[in-house]
Design a protein around this motif. Sequence first.
Motif, mmCIF file in Angstrom:
data_model
loop_
_atom_site.group_PDB
_atom_site.id
_atom_site.type_symbol
_atom_site.label_atom_id
_atom_site.label_comp_id
_atom_site.label_asym_id
_atom_site.label_seq_id
_atom_site.Cartn_x
_atom_site.Cartn_y
_atom_site.Cartn_z
ATOM 1 N N UNK A 17 44.933 46.180 46.718
ATOM 2 C CA UNK A 17 44.005 45.573 45.761
ATOM 3 C C UNK A 17 42.934 46.574 45.342
ATOM 4 N N UNK A 18 42.392 47.309 46.310
ATOM 5 C CA UNK A 18 41.352 48.295 46.003
ATOM 6 C C UNK A 18 41.895 49.389 45.091
ATOM 7 N N UNK A 19 43.115 49.811 45.330
ATOM 8 C CA UNK A 19 43.726 50.861 44.516
ATOM 9 C C UNK A 19 43.991 50.374 43.103
ATOM 10 N N UNK A 20 44.550 49.192 42.996
ATOM 11 C CA UNK A 20 44.928 48.680 41.677
ATOM 12 C C UNK A 20 43.758 48.103 40.897
ATOM 13 N N UNK A 21 42.668 47.801 41.551
ATOM 14 C CA UNK A 21 41.520 47.236 40.835
ATOM 15 C C UNK A 21 40.866 48.269 39.920
ATOM 16 N N UNK A 22 41.145 49.524 40.137
ATOM 17 C CA UNK A 22 40.593 50.566 39.292
ATOM 18 C C UNK A 22 41.324 50.737 37.965
ATOM 19 N N UNK A 23 42.352 49.964 37.739
ATOM 20 C CA UNK A 23 43.138 50.076 36.510
ATOM 21 C C UNK A 23 42.477 49.266 35.400
ATOM 22 N N UNK A 24 41.516 49.873 34.728
ATOM 23 C CA UNK A 24 40.757 49.168 33.703
ATOM 24 C C UNK A 24 41.603 48.824 32.481
ATOM 25 N N UNK A 25 42.689 49.536 32.286
ATOM 26 C CA UNK A 25 43.515 49.304 31.109
ATOM 27 C C UNK A 25 44.498 48.151 31.256
ATOM 28 N N UNK A 26 44.449 47.459 32.382
ATOM 29 C CA UNK A 26 45.396 46.368 32.603
ATOM 30 C C UNK A 26 44.974 45.135 31.812
ATOM 31 N N UNK A 27 45.954 44.400 31.315
ATOM 32 C CA UNK A 27 45.659 43.150 30.620
ATOM 33 C C UNK A 27 45.245 42.097 31.638
ATOM 34 N N UNK A 28 44.694 41.007 31.138
ATOM 35 C CA UNK A 28 44.292 39.905 32.017
ATOM 36 C C UNK A 28 45.496 39.370 32.783
ATOM 37 N N UNK A 29 46.630 39.291 32.115
ATOM 38 C CA UNK A 29 47.843 38.788 32.765
ATOM 39 C C UNK A 29 48.305 39.729 33.872
ATOM 40 N N UNK A 30 48.251 41.028 33.627
ATOM 41 C CA UNK A 30 48.625 42.003 34.655
ATOM 42 C C UNK A 30 47.695 41.911 35.862
ATOM 43 N N UNK A 31 46.405 41.766 35.601
ATOM 44 C CA UNK A 31 45.439 41.640 36.683
ATOM 45 C C UNK A 31 45.699 40.381 37.503
ATOM 46 N N UNK A 32 46.033 39.291 36.835
ATOM 47 C CA UNK A 32 46.337 38.048 37.540
ATOM 48 C C UNK A 32 47.596 38.185 38.380
ATOM 49 N N UNK A 33 48.577 38.902 37.865
ATOM 50 C CA UNK A 33 49.818 39.130 38.615
ATOM 51 C C UNK A 33 49.539 39.929 39.887
ATOM 52 N N UNK A 34 48.771 40.992 39.756
ATOM 53 C CA UNK A 34 48.441 41.825 40.917
ATOM 54 C C UNK A 34 47.605 41.040 41.921
ATOM 55 N N UNK A 35 46.634 40.301 41.425
ATOM 56 C CA UNK A 35 45.798 39.496 42.318
ATOM 57 C C UNK A 35 46.603 38.439 43.054
ATOM 58 N N UNK A 36 47.502 37.784 42.328
ATOM 59 C CA UNK A 36 48.358 36.782 42.954
ATOM 60 C C UNK A 36 49.273 37.393 44.004
ATOM 61 N N UNK A 37 49.794 38.574 43.716
ATOM 62 C CA UNK A 37 50.668 39.250 44.680
ATOM 63 C C UNK A 37 49.895 39.629 45.937
ATOM 64 N N UNK A 38 48.671 40.101 45.765
ATOM 65 C CA UNK A 38 47.863 40.478 46.929
ATOM 66 C C UNK A 38 47.525 39.261 47.784
ATOM 67 N N UNK A 39 47.090 38.197 47.141
ATOM 68 C CA UNK A 39 46.749 36.976 47.883
ATOM 69 C C UNK A 39 47.992 36.390 48.537
ATOM 70 N N UNK A 40 49.099 36.379 47.811
ATOM 71 C CA UNK A 40 50.349 35.861 48.368
ATOM 72 C C UNK A 40 50.849 36.691 49.538
ATOM 73 N N UNK A 41 50.689 38.002 49.453
ATOM 74 C CA UNK A 41 51.100 38.870 50.552
ATOM 75 C C UNK A 41 50.296 38.616 51.812
ATOM 76 N N UNK A 42 49.010 38.450 51.652
ATOM 77 C CA UNK A 42 48.155 38.142 52.801
ATOM 78 C C UNK A 42 48.515 36.780 53.378
ATOM 79 N N UNK A 43 48.669 35.793 52.506
ATOM 80 C CA UNK A 43 49.026 34.448 52.978
ATOM 81 C C UNK A 43 50.378 34.456 53.682
#
Length: 71
Positions: A17-43
């Motif tokens: 999450x820390x690495x990918x959060x620096x990707x300012x060029x990501x769309x809102x949908x891409x950010x939501x996908x990455x965030x969901x994957x991180x939360x899902x992985x932890x869960x």
Amino acid sequence: MQTNSIRTSLAIAVLAVATLSGCAGMSHRDQSTVGGAAIGGVAGAVLTGGSVGGTLGGAAIGGVIGNQIAK
């Protein structure tokens, strides 16, 4: 031993999450996908006692959910 696996999985998820959060060029949908994957992985790691399959499965499901919510 399972506690170490959970800690390792959580550390990997936080690092991702820390690495990918620096990707300012990501769309809102891409950010939501990455965030969901991180939360899902932890869960998935927590629910399965740190198993690799549970972590990866949770990340995949979380990514799909994050992607669909951002539509």
